[in-house]
Design an enzyme around this catalytic site. Sequence first.
Site, mmCIF file in Angstrom:
data_model
loop_
_atom_site.group_PDB
_atom_site.id
_atom_site.type_symbol
_atom_site.label_atom_id
_atom_site.label_comp_id
_atom_site.label_asym_id
_atom_site.label_seq_id
_atom_site.Cartn_x
_atom_site.Cartn_y
_atom_site.Cartn_z
ATOM 1 N N HIS A 26 -18.986 9.124 -23.089
ATOM 2 C CA HIS A 26 -19.302 8.154 -24.130
ATOM 3 C C HIS A 26 -20.367 7.203 -23.595
ATOM 4 C CE1 HIS A 26 -18.714 5.665 -27.637
ATOM 5 N NE2 HIS A 26 -18.704 4.610 -26.843
ATOM 6 N N GLU A 77 -25.694 9.388 -17.406
ATOM 7 C CA GLU A 77 -24.729 10.350 -17.969
ATOM 8 C C GLU A 77 -24.881 11.707 -17.273
ATOM 9 O OE1 GLU A 77 -24.406 10.636 -22.257
ATOM 10 O OE2 GLU A 77 -25.239 8.634 -22.509
HETATM 11 C C1 GRF Z 1 -24.706 11.253 -25.342
HETATM 12 O O1 GRF Z 1 -25.237 9.962 -25.271
HETATM 13 C C2 GRF Z 1 -23.212 11.234 -25.166
HETATM 14 O O2 GRF Z 1 -22.776 10.224 -24.319
HETATM 15 C C3 GRF Z 1 -22.731 10.971 -26.565
HETATM 16 O O3 GRF Z 1 -23.596 11.679 -27.394
HETATM 17 C C4 GRF Z 1 -24.848 11.840 -26.741
HETATM 18 C C5 GRF Z 1 -25.092 13.311 -26.722
HETATM 19 O O4 GRF Z 1 -26.337 13.616 -26.172
HETATM 20 N N1 GRF Z 1 -21.338 11.339 -26.694
HETATM 21 P P1 GRF Z 1 -26.628 15.090 -25.678
HETATM 22 O O5 GRF Z 1 -26.371 15.993 -26.864
HETATM 23 O O6 GRF Z 1 -25.725 15.386 -24.522
HETATM 24 O O7 GRF Z 1 -28.072 15.086 -25.290
#
Ligand code: GRF
Length: 233
Positions: free
Chosen positions: A128, A193
Site C-alpha cells: 500500500h 515499493e
Molecule cells: C502501487 O502504488 C501499489 O502500492 C498500489 O497500487 C500501485 C500499483 O502500481 N497498491 P503497480 O501496478 O505495481 O505499478
Amino acid sequence: MPGAPGAQAGNAQAGGVGRARTAILISGRGSNMAALLAAAANPAYPAEVVLVLANKASAAGLAHAAAAGIATAVVESRAFKGDRAGFEAAMQAELERHDVALIALAGFMRVLTEAFVTRWQGRLVNIHPSLLPSFPGLETHERALAAGVRLHGCTVHLVSPGVDEGPILAQAAVPVLAGDDADSLAARVLAQEHRLYPAALAWLAAGRVRLQDGRAVVQDAEGPVAALANPLP
Ligand code: GRF
C-alpha cells in the site's frame, strides 16, 4: 490461530522444501509485479511466481508477465457484477489449478470478501502506498500532501478483512520535499515499493514471519528488516 502468540503466518513451503508457489494479483501497470518477478528470477529467492492473475484483460502487467514466461490468467471482475463470491470462486479455481501457496496483491483494485481473506489468512500480502495506518484507501499521495506530513512511504502488510488493514511486515519512508506534487511524491514512494515488496515477500515465503498479539514479527529482524524499515531517500 492468527494473532495467537507464536502463530506462524502462512505455511508456504510444505515441509520447508522448495520455493513457495506464489500468485501475483494485478489490475494495472504491474510495476510492483515486475519487481517481484525480477527478484524471483533468482532461483535462491524463496518464492516462485507461478501465476499472474488480473481482474481485467487490459491490465498492462499481463504482457510483461507473459514475456517473462510466467503463466497468466484473467478473471474479469466486470463479468461478475454484484457477485463477489462468484468472482472469487473463479479466482480460487485458478489459484488451485496452479497449486498456489501464497498470494501477493500488487495494485489489485478489488476489495476481497472476508471469506476469501480468511481462507488465505497469513498467506495473502499487499503493498500500500502510504505509511499505514495513515492514509488507507485511494489517492494516498494527494492526501499526504494535503495533510502536510513530512514523511510518507509504503507498507507491506498481511491482509485482514478490513481495507488496507492487517499486520505490518515492512515499511519504507521517504521525505516529502518542498515543491512536491502527487506525481513526484508517488515516484519517490514507488522506487521504495520496488525495494520493499521483494524483501518482505521473501521473509513470508521463507517462513520467517510469526504473528504475535496481532502483530507480525520477522525472525532475525536485526539485519535487513531494520535497514529496509528506514531506507535512505
Ligand atoms: C502501487 O502504488 C501499489 O502500492 C498500489 O497500487 C500501485 C500499483 O502500481 N497498491 P503497480 O501496478 O505495481 O505499478
